[in-house]
Design a protein around this motif. Sequence first.
Motif, PDB file in Angstrom:
ATOM      1  N   LEU A   1      56.998  -0.405  31.700  1.00  0.00           N
ATOM      2  CA  LEU A   1      57.194   0.985  31.296  1.00  0.00           C
ATOM      3  C   LEU A   1      55.916   1.808  31.427  1.00  0.00           C
ATOM      4  O   LEU A   1      55.957   3.034  31.484  1.00  0.00           O
ATOM      5  CB  LEU A   1      57.697   1.055  29.845  1.00  0.00           C
ATOM      6  CG  LEU A   1      59.084   0.463  29.598  1.00  0.00           C
ATOM      7  CD1 LEU A   1      59.382   0.386  28.103  1.00  0.00           C
ATOM      8  CD2 LEU A   1      60.164   1.284  30.301  1.00  0.00           C
ATOM      9  N   GLY A   2      54.779   1.136  31.469  1.00  0.00           N
ATOM     10  CA  GLY A   2      53.492   1.819  31.560  1.00  0.00           C
ATOM     11  C   GLY A   2      52.949   1.907  32.978  1.00  0.00           C
ATOM     12  O   GLY A   2      51.748   2.131  33.173  1.00  0.00           O
ATOM     13  N   ARG A   3      53.817   1.737  33.957  1.00  0.00           N
ATOM     14  CA  ARG A   3      53.377   1.812  35.356  1.00  0.00           C
ATOM     15  C   ARG A   3      53.816   3.125  35.994  1.00  0.00           C
ATOM     16  O   ARG A   3      54.823   3.712  35.596  1.00  0.00           O
ATOM     17  CB  ARG A   3      53.969   0.650  36.153  1.00  0.00           C
ATOM     18  CG  ARG A   3      53.431  -0.724  35.752  1.00  0.00           C
ATOM     19  CD  ARG A   3      54.149  -1.811  36.519  1.00  0.00           C
ATOM     20  NE  ARG A   3      53.665  -3.142  36.148  1.00  0.00           N
ATOM     21  CZ  ARG A   3      54.353  -4.256  36.333  1.00  0.00           C
ATOM     22  NH1 ARG A   3      55.561  -4.199  36.889  1.00  0.00           N
ATOM     23  NH2 ARG A   3      53.855  -5.433  35.977  1.00  0.00           N
ATOM     24  N   VAL A   4      53.042   3.550  36.997  1.00  0.00           N
ATOM     25  CA  VAL A   4      53.439   4.708  37.799  1.00  0.00           C
ATOM     26  C   VAL A   4      53.643   4.233  39.233  1.00  0.00           C
ATOM     27  O   VAL A   4      53.050   3.244  39.664  1.00  0.00           O
ATOM     28  CB  VAL A   4      52.381   5.835  37.744  1.00  0.00           C
ATOM     29  CG1 VAL A   4      52.229   6.365  36.326  1.00  0.00           C
ATOM     30  CG2 VAL A   4      51.041   5.375  38.298  1.00  0.00           C
ATOM     31  N   ASN A   5      54.479   4.951  39.976  1.00  0.00           N
ATOM     32  CA  ASN A   5      54.769   4.542  41.344  1.00  0.00           C
ATOM     33  C   ASN A   5      53.773   5.151  42.333  1.00  0.00           C
ATOM     34  O   ASN A   5      52.789   5.784  41.929  1.00  0.00           O
ATOM     35  CB  ASN A   5      56.219   4.900  41.719  1.00  0.00           C
ATOM     36  CG  ASN A   5      56.464   6.417  41.683  1.00  0.00           C
ATOM     37  OD1 ASN A   5      55.532   7.216  41.626  1.00  0.00           O
ATOM     38  ND2 ASN A   5      57.726   6.801  41.742  1.00  0.00           N
ATOM     39  N   ASP A   6      54.030   4.991  43.634  1.00  0.00           N
ATOM     40  CA  ASP A   6      53.092   5.480  44.638  1.00  0.00           C
ATOM     41  C   ASP A   6      53.056   7.011  44.718  1.00  0.00           C
ATOM     42  O   ASP A   6      52.181   7.586  45.364  1.00  0.00           O
ATOM     43  CB  ASP A   6      53.418   4.885  46.021  1.00  0.00           C
ATOM     44  CG  ASP A   6      54.879   5.127  46.433  1.00  0.00           C
ATOM     45  OD1 ASP A   6      55.625   5.771  45.665  1.00  0.00           O
ATOM     46  OD2 ASP A   6      55.247   4.664  47.520  1.00  0.00           O
ATOM     47  N   LYS A   7      54.001   7.672  44.041  1.00  0.00           N
ATOM     48  CA  LYS A   7      53.981   9.135  43.978  1.00  0.00           C
ATOM     49  C   LYS A   7      53.346   9.627  42.671  1.00  0.00           C
ATOM     50  O   LYS A   7      53.461  10.797  42.316  1.00  0.00           O
ATOM     51  CB  LYS A   7      55.406   9.685  44.086  1.00  0.00           C
ATOM     52  CG  LYS A   7      56.060   9.458  45.448  1.00  0.00           C
ATOM     53  CD  LYS A   7      57.453  10.070  45.487  1.00  0.00           C
ATOM     54  CE  LYS A   7      58.106   9.867  46.851  1.00  0.00           C
ATOM     55  NZ  LYS A   7      59.490  10.436  46.889  1.00  0.00           N
ATOM     56  N   HIS A   8      52.712   8.686  41.942  1.00  0.00           N
ATOM     57  CA  HIS A   8      52.019   8.989  40.683  1.00  0.00           C
ATOM     58  C   HIS A   8      52.987   9.454  39.592  1.00  0.00           C
ATOM     59  O   HIS A   8      52.641  10.306  38.765  1.00  0.00           O
ATOM     60  CB  HIS A   8      50.924  10.050  40.909  1.00  0.00           C
ATOM     61  CG  HIS A   8      49.993   9.730  42.034  1.00  0.00           C
ATOM     62  ND1 HIS A   8      48.976   8.809  41.922  1.00  0.00           N
ATOM     63  CD2 HIS A   8      49.956  10.197  43.310  1.00  0.00           C
ATOM     64  CE1 HIS A   8      48.333   8.725  43.080  1.00  0.00           C
ATOM     65  NE2 HIS A   8      48.912   9.546  43.938  1.00  0.00           N
ATOM     66  N   LEU A   9      54.190   8.880  39.582  1.00  0.00           N
ATOM     67  CA  LEU A   9      55.200   9.253  38.593  1.00  0.00           C
ATOM     68  C   LEU A   9      55.641   8.017  37.799  1.00  0.00           C
ATOM     69  O   LEU A   9      55.838   6.946  38.388  1.00  0.00           O
ATOM     70  CB  LEU A   9      56.423   9.868  39.280  1.00  0.00           C
ATOM     71  CG  LEU A   9      56.182  11.163  40.054  1.00  0.00           C
ATOM     72  CD1 LEU A   9      57.392  11.488  40.917  1.00  0.00           C
ATOM     73  CD2 LEU A   9      55.886  12.309  39.092  1.00  0.00           C
ATOM     74  N   PRO A  10      55.813   8.145  36.465  1.00  0.00           N
ATOM     75  CA  PRO A  10      56.245   6.994  35.649  1.00  0.00           C
ATOM     76  C   PRO A  10      57.763   6.823  35.679  1.00  0.00           C
ATOM     77  O   PRO A  10      58.447   6.973  34.667  1.00  0.00           O
ATOM     78  CB  PRO A  10      55.747   7.388  34.248  1.00  0.00           C
ATOM     79  CG  PRO A  10      55.846   8.875  34.237  1.00  0.00           C
ATOM     80  CD  PRO A  10      55.537   9.325  35.645  1.00  0.00           C
ATOM     81  N   ASN A  11      58.293   6.477  36.855  1.00  0.00           N
ATOM     82  CA  ASN A  11      59.744   6.458  37.022  1.00  0.00           C
ATOM     83  C   ASN A  11      60.430   5.283  36.343  1.00  0.00           C
ATOM     84  O   ASN A  11      61.636   5.331  36.099  1.00  0.00           O
ATOM     85  CB  ASN A  11      60.108   6.493  38.513  1.00  0.00           C
ATOM     86  CG  ASN A  11      60.012   7.894  39.091  1.00  0.00           C
ATOM     87  OD1 ASN A  11      59.740   8.859  38.363  1.00  0.00           O
ATOM     88  ND2 ASN A  11      60.222   8.037  40.387  1.00  0.00           N
TER      89      ASN A  11
END
Length: 462
Positions: A342-352
Motif C-alpha cells: 500500500l506504500g508503493r508508487v508506480n512508474d507514473k509516481h502514483l500510489p495506485n
Amino acid sequence: MSIWKKMTQKADIQQYLQADQQFQKTMSAKELMALGIGAVIGTGIFIMPGTVAATVSGPAVILSFLLAAIVCATAAMCYAEFASSLPVAGSAYSYGNIIFGQFIGWVIGWALILEYMLAVATVSVGFSAYFSSFLRGFGIKLPQAISGAYDPSHGTYVNLVAIVVVLLIALMLSRGMSTSMKINDWMVIIKIAIIVLFVVVGCFYVKPKNWSPFLPFGWKGIQAGASTVFFAYLGFDAVSSSAPEVKNPQRNLPIGIIGTLVVATILYMAVSTVLTGMMPYTKLNVADPVSYALQFFHLNGVAGIISIGAMAGMFTMMVTMIYSSSRLVYAIGRDGLLPKFLGRVNDKHLPNHSLLVITIIIAVMGGLVDLNHLAELVNIGTLIAFAFVSIGVLPLRKRQDIPNKGFKVPLYPILPIISLLLCLYLMTTLKMITWISSLIWFAIGVVIYLVYGIRHAGQNLE
C-alpha cells in the motif's frame, strides 16, 4: 524496544521527505483551492441554509454560517501551519506520527480512514438518487433491483450508479493528477457558476420583509445553527494530503486551505441571504429548499439546473476524498502500519495500490450497505483529527529540527487552544450512537495496531 517506547516513538521527518520524493510536484494554489472547494461545497449548500433557517436560526442562519466559518478558521490555520512546516503525505496522520508518536498517529489515521471512506460512500448514494431523479426527467427509470443497498425484502440488491461513479473517479485519478485536476477544476467552475446563477436570479425575487424578524430564535438560535452548519465546512483538511505533489508547498498549501474556507463562506452566506429573502423562513423546512423556492416562483428551468449543480458538487467532493484517502492509506503503508504494497508508487509516481484498495471498499459500502445510521461517524473522525492538529501546534513550534518559513498561526498559543476547546465542545453535541459506533471502530483499530502495525512499523522506511 518495549511496547510503550514503540508506541511513543516519533517518526523522522527526513525519512518522510525522502520517501515522498517519489511524487511529482504538479499542483498549484489554484488547483488546491479547487480541490478544497470541491470537497466543502456539496449538496449541503442547496439544503442546509433552508432547513437550519426553518428549524433553529431563522434568517440569522447567515450569521450562523459566518460563526461556523470563524470556528473552522481556527482549525484551518492550525492545519496551514502544519502543512507549511511538514509538506509530507498523510495529512494529520503524519503530523501526529511526527509530533505525538506512532500510536497517536495511528489513531488519527484510523479516524481519517473512517471519515474519508464513509463520506465518499454516503455521497455516492446521494449522487445515485439525484442521477436517478435526473434520468426520470427524460422518462428513464432504472430497475429497482439496481437502485439501492442490498435489501431483498424491498426488492433492491445493489446500488449500481453509486458503484459506477466511484469506479469512474478512481479510474480518472489512476491516470494522473494533471488530467484529474483539469476535470475537477471544470466541475468546480460549473458548480460555482450554478450557485452564482441561483444568487443572481433569486435576487430579483427577494422581499426584505422575509428577513423580519431577523433573530426569531435569538442569539441561541445563531449558536445552534452554527453547531449544525459547522459540518458543512468539513473537507478543507483534505487539501493537506496533497503536500508532496504541491509546487512550493510552504506558500501554496496555506493559500489552498484558508482560501477554500473563505470562498466557501462567501458562497454559503450568499445562498442563505437570497434564499431567506425569497421565502419566509418557516416554509423552508423541506428536503430541497432551493429548488422549492425556485419552483414557487415558477422558475422550473433554473430548479432543474440546480440538480446538475448538486451532482457536480457531489462528484467533486468524491474526487477530493478518494484522492485524499488514497494518499492517507499510502502514508500508513509507507510507515509499515498497513501492508507494504500500500506504500508503493508506480512508474507514473502514483500510489495506485492504495487507490485500488480504498476504491473497492468504498464501492462495496456505497453499493451494498445501508449507511443511513453511519453517516454521522464522519463528524467524529474529523473532529478527532482537528483536535490533535490544534493542540499539536504547541509542540510543533518547539521543535528545532522543523523549521517553518511559511504560514504561522496568529495569536499563538491562544488560538490553537481555542480551536481544541471548540472541537471538544462539538464532540459533546454528537449522538450517543455515534460515540458507541466510533468506539467499536477504534477498538478494531487498536487490535490491528497491536497485532500487525506495531510489529511492522518503520520497516518500509528503512
